[in-house]
Design a protein around this motif. Structure first.
Motif, PDB file in Angstrom:
ATOM      1  N   ALA A  79       2.598  -2.641  -8.248  1.00 30.93           N
ATOM      2  CA  ALA A  79       3.036  -2.632  -6.851  1.00 30.93           C
ATOM      3  C   ALA A  79       2.158  -1.741  -5.977  1.00 30.93           C
ATOM      4  O   ALA A  79       1.790  -2.126  -4.864  1.00 30.93           O
ATOM      5  CB  ALA A  79       4.498  -2.186  -6.776  1.00 30.93           C
ATOM      6  N   GLU A  80       1.807  -0.546  -6.460  1.00 29.51           N
ATOM      7  CA  GLU A  80       1.041   0.384  -5.640  1.00 29.51           C
ATOM      8  C   GLU A  80      -0.356  -0.159  -5.328  1.00 29.51           C
ATOM      9  O   GLU A  80      -0.807  -0.104  -4.180  1.00 29.51           O
ATOM     10  CB  GLU A  80       0.929   1.731  -6.341  1.00 29.51           C
ATOM     11  CG  GLU A  80       0.206   2.781  -5.522  1.00 29.51           C
ATOM     12  CD  GLU A  80       0.164   4.131  -6.210  1.00 29.51           C
ATOM     13  OE1 GLU A  80      -0.471   5.059  -5.668  1.00 29.51           O
ATOM     14  OE2 GLU A  80       0.754   4.249  -7.309  1.00 29.51           O
ATOM     15  N   ARG A  81      -1.026  -0.706  -6.338  1.00 25.49           N
ATOM     16  CA  ARG A  81      -2.363  -1.262  -6.089  1.00 25.49           C
ATOM     17  C   ARG A  81      -2.287  -2.505  -5.199  1.00 25.49           C
ATOM     18  O   ARG A  81      -3.160  -2.730  -4.365  1.00 25.49           O
ATOM     19  CB  ARG A  81      -3.034  -1.603  -7.420  1.00 25.49           C
ATOM     20  CG  ARG A  81      -3.280  -0.418  -8.314  1.00 25.49           C
ATOM     21  CD  ARG A  81      -4.234   0.573  -7.676  1.00 25.49           C
ATOM     22  NE  ARG A  81      -5.588   0.058  -7.608  1.00 25.49           N
ATOM     23  CZ  ARG A  81      -6.602   0.702  -7.038  1.00 25.49           C
ATOM     24  NH1 ARG A  81      -6.400   1.893  -6.480  1.00 25.49           N
ATOM     25  NH2 ARG A  81      -7.819   0.182  -7.019  1.00 25.49           N
ATOM     26  N   ALA A  82      -1.232  -3.310  -5.372  1.00 27.53           N
ATOM     27  CA  ALA A  82      -1.076  -4.494  -4.524  1.00 27.53           C
ATOM     28  C   ALA A  82      -0.834  -4.102  -3.074  1.00 27.53           C
ATOM     29  O   ALA A  82      -1.299  -4.781  -2.148  1.00 27.53           O
ATOM     30  CB  ALA A  82       0.067  -5.351  -5.050  1.00 27.53           C
ATOM     31  N   GLN A  83      -0.112  -2.993  -2.857  1.00 24.43           N
ATOM     32  CA  GLN A  83       0.104  -2.548  -1.491  1.00 24.43           C
ATOM     33  C   GLN A  83      -1.191  -2.042  -0.872  1.00 24.43           C
ATOM     34  O   GLN A  83      -1.502  -2.344   0.286  1.00 24.43           O
ATOM     35  CB  GLN A  83       1.152  -1.437  -1.468  1.00 24.43           C
ATOM     36  CG  GLN A  83       1.329  -0.810  -0.094  1.00 24.43           C
ATOM     37  CD  GLN A  83       2.373   0.275  -0.086  1.00 24.43           C
ATOM     38  OE1 GLN A  83       3.532   0.011  -0.358  1.00 24.43           O
ATOM     39  NE2 GLN A  83       1.970   1.494   0.226  1.00 24.43           N
ATOM     40  N   ARG A 210       0.603   4.984   3.347  1.00 24.91           N
ATOM     41  CA  ARG A 210       0.574   3.662   2.717  1.00 24.91           C
ATOM     42  C   ARG A 210      -0.770   3.402   2.049  1.00 24.91           C
ATOM     43  O   ARG A 210      -0.824   2.833   0.955  1.00 24.91           O
ATOM     44  CB  ARG A 210       0.855   2.593   3.778  1.00 24.91           C
ATOM     45  CG  ARG A 210       0.984   1.185   3.207  1.00 24.91           C
ATOM     46  CD  ARG A 210       1.410   0.197   4.252  1.00 24.91           C
ATOM     47  NE  ARG A 210       0.419   0.008   5.299  1.00 24.91           N
ATOM     48  CZ  ARG A 210       0.526   0.433   6.540  1.00 24.91           C
ATOM     49  NH1 ARG A 210       1.598   1.105   6.919  1.00 24.91           N
ATOM     50  NH2 ARG A 210      -0.423   0.207   7.439  1.00 24.91           N
ATOM     51  N   VAL A 211      -1.843   3.856   2.693  1.00 20.84           N
ATOM     52  CA  VAL A 211      -3.175   3.650   2.127  1.00 20.84           C
ATOM     53  C   VAL A 211      -3.509   4.737   1.105  1.00 20.84           C
ATOM     54  O   VAL A 211      -4.240   4.500   0.144  1.00 20.84           O
ATOM     55  CB  VAL A 211      -4.225   3.607   3.253  1.00 20.84           C
ATOM     56  CG1 VAL A 211      -5.627   3.490   2.699  1.00 20.84           C
ATOM     57  CG2 VAL A 211      -3.938   2.440   4.180  1.00 20.84           C
ATOM     58  N   GLY A 212      -2.946   5.939   1.300  1.00 18.61           N
ATOM     59  CA  GLY A 212      -3.208   7.030   0.380  1.00 18.61           C
ATOM     60  C   GLY A 212      -4.589   7.633   0.566  1.00 18.61           C
ATOM     61  O   GLY A 212      -5.274   7.924  -0.417  1.00 18.61           O
ATOM     62  N   MET A 213      -4.995   7.856   1.832  1.00 19.08           N
ATOM     63  CA  MET A 213      -6.336   8.366   2.123  1.00 19.08           C
ATOM     64  C   MET A 213      -6.227   9.670   2.900  1.00 19.08           C
ATOM     65  O   MET A 213      -5.529   9.745   3.911  1.00 19.08           O
ATOM     66  CB  MET A 213      -7.130   7.333   2.917  1.00 19.08           C
ATOM     67  CG  MET A 213      -8.597   7.673   3.103  1.00 19.08           C
ATOM     68  SD  MET A 213      -9.476   6.296   3.867  1.00 19.08           S
ATOM     69  CE  MET A 213      -9.306   5.064   2.578  1.00 19.08           C
ATOM     70  N   GLN A 214      -6.919  10.697   2.426  1.00 17.91           N
ATOM     71  CA  GLN A 214      -6.828  12.012   3.029  1.00 17.91           C
ATOM     72  C   GLN A 214      -7.422  12.050   4.431  1.00 17.91           C
ATOM     73  O   GLN A 214      -6.915  12.754   5.310  1.00 17.91           O
ATOM     74  CB  GLN A 214      -7.531  13.036   2.133  1.00 17.91           C
ATOM     75  CG  GLN A 214      -7.297  14.483   2.514  1.00 17.91           C
ATOM     76  CD  GLN A 214      -5.854  14.905   2.321  1.00 17.91           C
ATOM     77  OE1 GLN A 214      -5.170  14.391   1.442  1.00 17.91           O
ATOM     78  NE2 GLN A 214      -5.393  15.824   3.138  1.00 17.91           N
TER      79      GLN A 214
END
Length: 313
Positions: A79-83, A210-214
Motif C-alpha cells: 500500500a505505501e509504495r502504491a501510494q 503522503r510523498v514522504g519527502m523531507q
C-alpha cells in the motif's frame, strides 16, 4: 541444458508480465499518466471537458485510496509504495491484475515447461504477484526521483511569481500549469483545495507526508511560519530553493561516489600479480673461498667481500 531452458522461459514470462501490466495501465488511463507527457494529467482532464470538482475528486481518490486499503490482508505490504507511486488502479483492481497475471503465467509455464503441477502453481503465483510488486516499486522510485528533480525549479518559479507581485496562491497555480507531472498535478490539487477553503500550509504538509519527502516538509514549514509571523516569503523560498538544490547535488554525488567506491573495491579484490623486483632487491651472487657459489639477498653487488685468511683467530 533443460534447466537452463526452463529458467529462460521463467524470465521471459516475468518480463511479459511487466509489459502486460504497463500496457494495461496506459490503455485504461491514457498516456498522460506515464509521467513522460509534457502536459500534466490534471490539465489534460480539464481540457477533456471534465468539471473542476470531478477532477479534484478523482485525483484525491487516487492519492489516498491505497493507504485506506491497508486493512486488506497482505496488501499493506504494497500500500505505501502504491501510494507513493500514485497508482490509478484501485486496490481491488490491483489484486485482480495479480490474479489474472498469475493465471496467464501458469498457462505459459504449462505450455513451455515440464515442471510438476505444484512447482508451476507456486512459480505462477510468484511471477504474478512479484511482477506487480516490481512494477509498483519501479513506478514509485521513478515518481519520487522526478519530484526531487522538479521541486527546486518549482520553488524558483514561485519565487519569480512572488517578486513580480503575484500572491502565493497564484504562484501555486502557475506551478500547477507550467510544471509537468508528477509535481504539476500535485500542486494543482493543492490549488483547487485552497480555492475551496483549505489552509495552504496544511495542504503542503499533507503532500509532504503522503510523498514522504523531507524537502517538501521544509517547504510546508517555511510557508506555515511565514503565515504566522510574516516576512518576505520570496526571500525565504529563494534560500530554500538553494538548499534543496544543494541537497539534490549532494545526493547525486553521494550516489556516484558509492558506485565508484564499489567498483574500486571490486578491482582491489582482484588478485594482483607480484611486483617486479628492483635491482637492489635482486640476489647478489658472490664466490666463497671454497669455490661454492651462494646467493645472498639485499647485498651490494658492487662491493667485494674481504676473505678472512685461513687459520686466523
Amino acid at each position: 541444458m533443460q534447466i537452463g531452458t526452463e529458467l529462460l522461459i521463467y524470465g521471459l514470462i516475468f518480463l511479459s508480465v511487466l509489459a502486460l501490466v504497463e500496457g494495461l495501465y496506459l490503455t485504461l488511463f491514457g498516456k498522460s499518466i506515464s509521467l513522460n507527457a509534457r502536459v500534466n494529467r490534471r490539465l489534460e482532464m480539464l481540457e477533456k471537458g471534465l468539471d473542476r470538482d470531478q477532477v479534484l475528486e478523482q485525483l484525491r481518490k487516487e492519492m489516498t485510496q491505497h493507504m485506506r486499503a491497508r486493512g486488506i490482508p497482505l496488501y499493506a505490504l504494497l500500500a505505501e509504495r502504491a501510494q507513493k507511486a500514485n497508482i490509478a488502479f484501485t486496490p481491488l483492481q490491483l489484486i485482480a491484475v495479480m490474479v489474472v497475471l498469475s493465471v496467464l503465467a501458469f498457462l505459459g509455464l504449462t505450455v513451455g515447461t515440464e515442471a510438476a503441477l505444484p512447482v508451476r502453481a507456486l512459480a505462477s503465483v510468484a511471477i504474478g504477484v512479484g511482477g506487480v510488486c516490481t512494477w509498483v516499486n519501479g513506478k514509485a522510485s521513478k515518481r519520487l526521483g522526478l519530484i526531487e528533480e522538479q521541486l527546486p525549479d518549482a520553488v524558483e518559479l514561485m519565487v519569480r511569481a512572488l517578486r513580480v507581485g503575484h500572491p502565493f496562491v497564484a504562484a501555486i497555480n502557475i506551478v500547477a500549469s507550467e510544471v509537468p507531472d508528477p509535481l504539476g498535478s500535485e500542486f494543482g490539487v493543492i490549488a483547487d483545495e485552497v480555492a475551496y477553503g483549505r489552509d495552504i500550509g496544511e495542504a503542503l504538509k499533507d503532500l509532504a507526508e503522503r510523498v514522504g519527502m523531507q524537502d517538501l516538509r521544509f517547504l510546508a514549514v517555511a510557508v506555515t511560519i511565514q503565515q504566522q509571523s510574516g516576512g518576505n516569503l520570496a526571500e525565504v523560498l529563494a534560500g530554500l530553493a538553494k538548499v534543496i538544490r544543494s541537497r539534490c547535488r549532494c545526493r547525486s554525488s553521494c550516489g556516484a561516489g558509492a558506485i565508484r567506491s564499489t567498483s574500486s573495491g571490486a578491482r582491489s579484490a582482484r588478485p594482483r600479480p607480484p611486483a617486479p623486483a628492483t635491482r637492489r632487491q635482486r640476489c647478489a651472487r658472490f664466490r666463497e673461498p671454497t669455490g661454492s657459489t651462494v646467493s645472498r639477498p639485499f647485498s651490494n653487488p658492487g662491493t667485494k667481500r674481504r676473505s678472512r685468511p685461513r687459520g686466523s683467530g
